[in-house]
Structures are given as structure tokens and as C-alpha cells.
Design an enzyme around this catalytic site. Sequence first.
Site, PDB file in Angstrom:
ATOM      1  CD  GLU A 192      -2.881  -1.152   2.342  1.00 55.18           C
ATOM      2  OE1 GLU A 192      -2.404  -1.625   3.383  1.00 55.18           O
ATOM      3  OE2 GLU A 192      -4.034  -0.713   2.261  1.00 55.18           O
ATOM      4  CD  GLU A 240      -3.195  -6.123   3.791  1.00 59.87           C
ATOM      5  OE1 GLU A 240      -3.184  -6.868   2.783  1.00 59.87           O
ATOM      6  OE2 GLU A 240      -2.635  -5.013   3.812  1.00 59.87           O
TER       7      GLU A 240
END
Length: 725
Positions: A104, A124
Site C-alpha cells: 500500500e 491481509e
Amino acid sequence: MAATRRLVNTVAVITINHPPVNALSSSVRHALVEEFGKASKDPTVEAIVLNGSNGKFSAGADIREFGTSAIKTVSLEDINGTIEASQKPVVAAIEGIALGGGLELALACHYRVADIQSRVGLPEVLIGILPAAGGTQRLPRLIGIPAALDVIVRGRHIPATEALNLGIVDEVVQGSAVDAAIQLAQKVIGLPLNKRRLSTLRISSNLNMEDFLDTTVEKTKKQFRGAQAPMACIEAVRASVLLPYHRGVEKERQLFLSLWATGQPQAQQYAFFSEREAAKWSHPSGARWYSEEPKLVRTAAVIGLGTMGRGIVISLSKANIPVIAIEQDAYQLEMGKKAVNSLLEREAEKLKQQGFSPGSKLASVHFTLAFGELQDVDLVIEAVYENMELKKEIFRKLSSVCKSNAFLCTNTSGLNIDEIASVTDRPNQVIGTHFFSPANIMKLLEVVRGQQTSLTTIATAMNLGKILGKVTVLVGNCPLFVGNRMLGPYLEQASYLLEEGCYPETVDRAMEEFGFAMGPFRMMDLAGLDVGWRSRTEKGLTGANVPQGTPARKRLGNRYSPLADLLCESGRFGQKTGKGWYQYEKPGGRTARPDPWVKDFLQKYRKTHQIKQQPSNQEQIVERCVYALANEGFRILEDGIASCPEDIDVIYNNGYGWPKYRGGPMYYASFVGLPKVFNTLEKYYKANADVPSMKPAFLLKKLAAVGGPPIKEWRLQVGKPVNKL
Ligand SMILES: CC/C=C\CC(=O)SCCNC(=O)CCNC(=O)[C@H](O)C(C)(C)COP(=O)(O)OP(=O)(O)OC[C@H]1O[C@@H](n2cnc3c(N)ncnc32)[C@H](O)[C@@H]1OP(=O)(O)O
């Protein structure tokens, strides 16, 4: 320093420095804010490169910070916003890994350069959450909805070349990604950055997006039954289509918080850390993983090229360990060779697609009938079928052929390691390596130490597991070890439920809705009912050796269900014969359909034995089966066979289709509350004294009596893993 900055001409190189994996903990986030601030303000800096120390970009957010106040300090999404808005071009130099928050962060940079060995991804979902630093909003804007969904919902690690093809990275290099990033940064100084700011892009697509997303929801629900994170990931990606960036990020945040409230992330993160802890083995002598040096395994041999042996050969070759593969006759050898070569070809193809030469990654496999060729190998894994006499015969041979310091491993799923070791000239170098089928795919490896197994042998087997990419757990030697031993009471309850009025499909549905990959009856059909039947016959529980006059449903005074024996007597061995607890389209077929024959058989059986019908509901089915499983886990801890509850959970999560979002059977028992588990078992046992497996284990009783402490405190009660059997 959690991040450092140096200047290369007019390029500031900011390096995340937080070993071992550059997790983006609070200190790193603060340091990034500070260093970016300085680089942005510095008039001599015209561009910025971001990398990670020790050849790793970043493994993402610090998982240990979730649920603590540290996560609330400066947010990663705010940092990402600042980087993206920078007037100076920012280039991410990805080495090793850019995972989760790490990717990210890289997506917030204006350009991304990766080295060919690196992997990127948003894993995740595998720890029960979703990318919550803008990842679910930026990635779809970069690579489109279908590709982004695939990356986010599956959470897989993507090799650099694939990341390039998908458009996640701009450049892949063979040499230093940092040097290449500096060069790129110098090249783009002064160029407009607007189109490089992903949050400002519009999502382009010709697909009917709502339909596509709805179909993905349905597919995902089926595939990840009960897991909340994959569904939340899809909803976040949906927001990227429907909402402007900043509102999409708000949605991402809300979804993160609702996921946290389900308890699933905590269970999955417990599972994540438990896997890492399992590698840190301990021994009753006090020796630990760090006190023993493993020996190098340069060459290995595998005896037996059945399904197991083939998978083990592939695993070794993929780990770059040359293998000698042995079979007992020319026909079996040829069959094994064909199967192995075809699997290796597939692996080679995958490597080619990733830009590697297969020769540099896959070690050679030599096929032979001659045991004499094993004289120089460092380690042998015997993988013939489960028969003590056959295994002993092989170990006698190995003992005479192999060099004196070679390690001898047996891939048994439950036979006595000490008995096998006893026929060799080196019982200290004999160890159990229980692989799971298919061995080249399944993550679990149970390493079984015998009474005489040396610490060096343990260290070598544990290290080999790591090299093979397995989740490796050290356990003690007892019949069926840990995983299979726990299955006993679980399957026993499943059979009793049928006697009492349930059907295989009812029980399987309940367990699959609980989250198991497969219910007990589908699992038995897949494994083959004849395996258990043979073992029960050998133990005199069924067949000609059962003493005359023994009641059909009693053995040694305890309750016994002969249902599986009766099925086998009718030639129903499961998938392989096309019939078992279910019917299949053909022998070897995979699609299980409820069988009217089984229904009729069960009804007649209940009538013959005058069993009162009291079919259990879903909750009762789950309670009986799962509590029986966990109760045996407590006994295993008492017996010193597993070192800690976490090890048992790792085994179940990785080898038995247990839903990771429930942490494992021991975690689940703790989650439900040990007093409740104890009371339920106690009540059942009081009403069914002829089912000793349901008598609450002493350790469970002890822990329940003090209110059921958190799982990490159980170790204090468990003591050293000394085999008490
Ligand atoms: C606001 C939310 C924003 C973002 C969300 C996230 O970023 S969540 C995190 C997403 N990242 C991951 O899920 C990656 C998890 N890590 C891994 O998959 C592997 O550890 C990795 C990075 C591939 C490295 O594997 P390797 O086999 O080389 O090492 P090992 O797994 O044993 O890890 C070494 C030690 O590092 C600890 N660790 C790894 N990742 C993290 C992390 N993200 N946070 C905290 N700690 C991490 C791991 O536990 C090991 O610790 P040790 O004490 O040595 O056992």
C-alpha cells in the site's frame, strides 16, 4: 533509527529500517513522516526513493500492534496520502517483499521498481482483515476490478514478473532495484505527476460491474465458507467503483472495524504467530531450536513412489535438493517416474513464466531400483504404505547401505517410531516425518521424535521442513501422533450421531458450515474406509478375531459403532470404489451424492439394534464433534506429546481443514470458554459412561476450575513436553 535518509546526487533515498521484516510499526511510521518532511523541504532534493533495509521493502503493518493503542498513532493511510501528494516524484524500490501495508505504501509512490526475486501482495485477508491503508481503493484504480479482486481476496504473494504484467510495478530488474529506482527517479524529475497519483484515477471497465461483483460475492461465499474477511474485501473494492476515493477509504476503515468485532482477525493472527512459534521447538531435555545446529542436507532419497512419495520427491526437488527415488519393481518405478516428471514439467513451466530458468531452481531426480545407490545420500525419507514389517525390512536395508551419518526418516501417519528405529544401527538418527497428501501442496509436516532421536536429528528434520516451505511441528511418539490421534474421538462421535438418527450429509453439512473444508464422512470417503477397517481388524475390533458373544455395539465394555465395518463388508470403501458414506459418479469419482442405500441401511440398522432416534441439531453436532476433538488435544498435552496448545492448533489449521478463522480446536475451546466445554463434556460423559473419550481430560478440568485462563497461560499448567506414555 526506524528510517534513514541519504542523498545520491539530487535523489533522497529513504530506507525503512526495522528488522527482521521492516514491519511498519509506530516508530517506523513516525520516522517516515519525519524523513519525508525533511526530504520534501530540502531544496537540494528533486526526487525521493523509498526502500527497505536488508533486501526487504516491508511486510506491512506490524500485526502485533493491532488491538493496541500503538496502531492509533500516525496512520499509514495519512502517510500514503502525503507521499502521493508530494510535488517531488517518489519511487518505491521493491526488494524481497512488499506485502500488505508495504505494498500500500508502494502504491502511494508515483513509480514502482521491483527486483526479479521480489514478491508483492495484499495478504491481509489471510490474517482476517482487509488492506486498510487505501489498498482496496488504489489497486483497483491501477489494475482494474477483476485483477484487484483476485489479488486482494486471495491474498497471494505475486512474483515480480507477474506484478509487472498486471501493471502493479512499472519495472522489473535483475540487479539492484535501488540503483534502478534512483535512475528512474532522476529521469522523471520535472515530469507531471497527476496521472501517477492513483487515488485520482477513475476506474475504467466495460464489465457490468454490479453483476460481476455480485457473482464474485456468491463464489467467494462458497469458497471461503464462514470467513468474513474475503467478503469485506469485496465490499471495499465495490466502494472503489461506487464512491470517490476519500469516501472509499472511509468505507475501508469501517469494514476493518466491523471485521475486528467478529473475533476472526484475532483467531487468524493467533494462527499466524503460532505457526512461527512452532518452528521454535523445544525438547524435554531443555534443548531449544537455537541451541542445536541442523546438518546440511545436500542430497536425499525417497523410498516408494506412491502418491506420498511422489509429492515428497517434488517438494525436495523444488527446494533444490537432488533426489534419488526408489521403487520395488520396474513397473512401479516407471509409473512413479512418469507421474513425477509430469509434475516437474508443470513446476518448470511456472518458473519459466516467472522469468527463471527451471534448471536453477529445480534439482534433479534420479530414478532407480538399486538400494546400493543410496550409500552417499545425507537423508532418506521412506514413504511406503503403512505396514510395520515392510517398514522394518526397509530400515534394516537402509541401515546397512547408507553412510553412518545419514538420517533415516519414516513417513508414517501413526506407527511407532521407536519400533522402526530399533531395527537400525542408528536409532538416534531415525525420526518420523509425517507429510500430508498431496505432499507437494499440503503445508503441514509433523516431525515425530522417538525416544532415542538425537537433538541434531530433530534440528535437521525441522530445518528440512522449513527448507521445503512446510509449517513444521515437532511432536512426541504415540499411536497416531497428534493430528490423527485427535481424529479418533471426533469420528467416533460422528458415527454415534448416525446411529442416533443423523445422516452423513447432515453431519457433514454442520461441520462444513462450522468451517471445516470437509465434513467427517466426505473426508473418510476420500481417505478410503478400508484403511481404518484394516487397522481395526488388526486390533481385533472387527472381523474373525472378535470374541464370540461380543455384543455388536460394545468392545471391551465400551460403546462401539460397527457402521464403518459394515460398509466395508459391503465393498464400500469410499471414493475409490465409487461408494462409501456417499455414492459417486464412478469409482474414483469426486462428487459425493447422498445415497438412498445408506439411508435405508441406517434405518434398518437402527431398527435392528432398537436405537432410540434422537437426531441432533447443527449446534449439537458441532459441539459433540469439536469438543471431542479438543478434549483429546488436552490429553495429548497431558501426555507430553505436543509441547503447547498452539502446536496442536497449527497442526489442525494446516493439515486437517480446520477453519483458520476459528484459530484451531484449542483456541476455539478457549474462545467458547473452558468451563462451558468442560461442563458439556461432563454432562455427556455422565449420561454415557461407556464413551471414555468424552470424559473431560484432567488438564481441561484443571484449567476450567480456574475459569479458563487465556491460551498463552496454559503452558504454565502443561509443563515440559515429557512423553508420559
Ligand atoms: C491499517 C492496516 C494496514 C495494513 C494492514 C497490513 O499490512 S497487515 C500485515 C500484512 N502483511 C502480512 O500479512 C505479512 C505477514 N508476514 C509474512 O507473510 C512473512 O512473515 C514474510 C514477511 C513473508 C516473511 O516470511 P519468513 O518466513 O521469511 O519469516 P517469518 O514469517 O518467520 O517472519 C520473521 C519474523 O517477522 C515477524 N513478522 C512477519 N511479518 C510481520 C508483520 N507484518 N508484523 C509483525 N511481525 C511480523 C514474524 O512473526 C517473525 O517473528 P519472530 O519473532 O522472529 O518469530
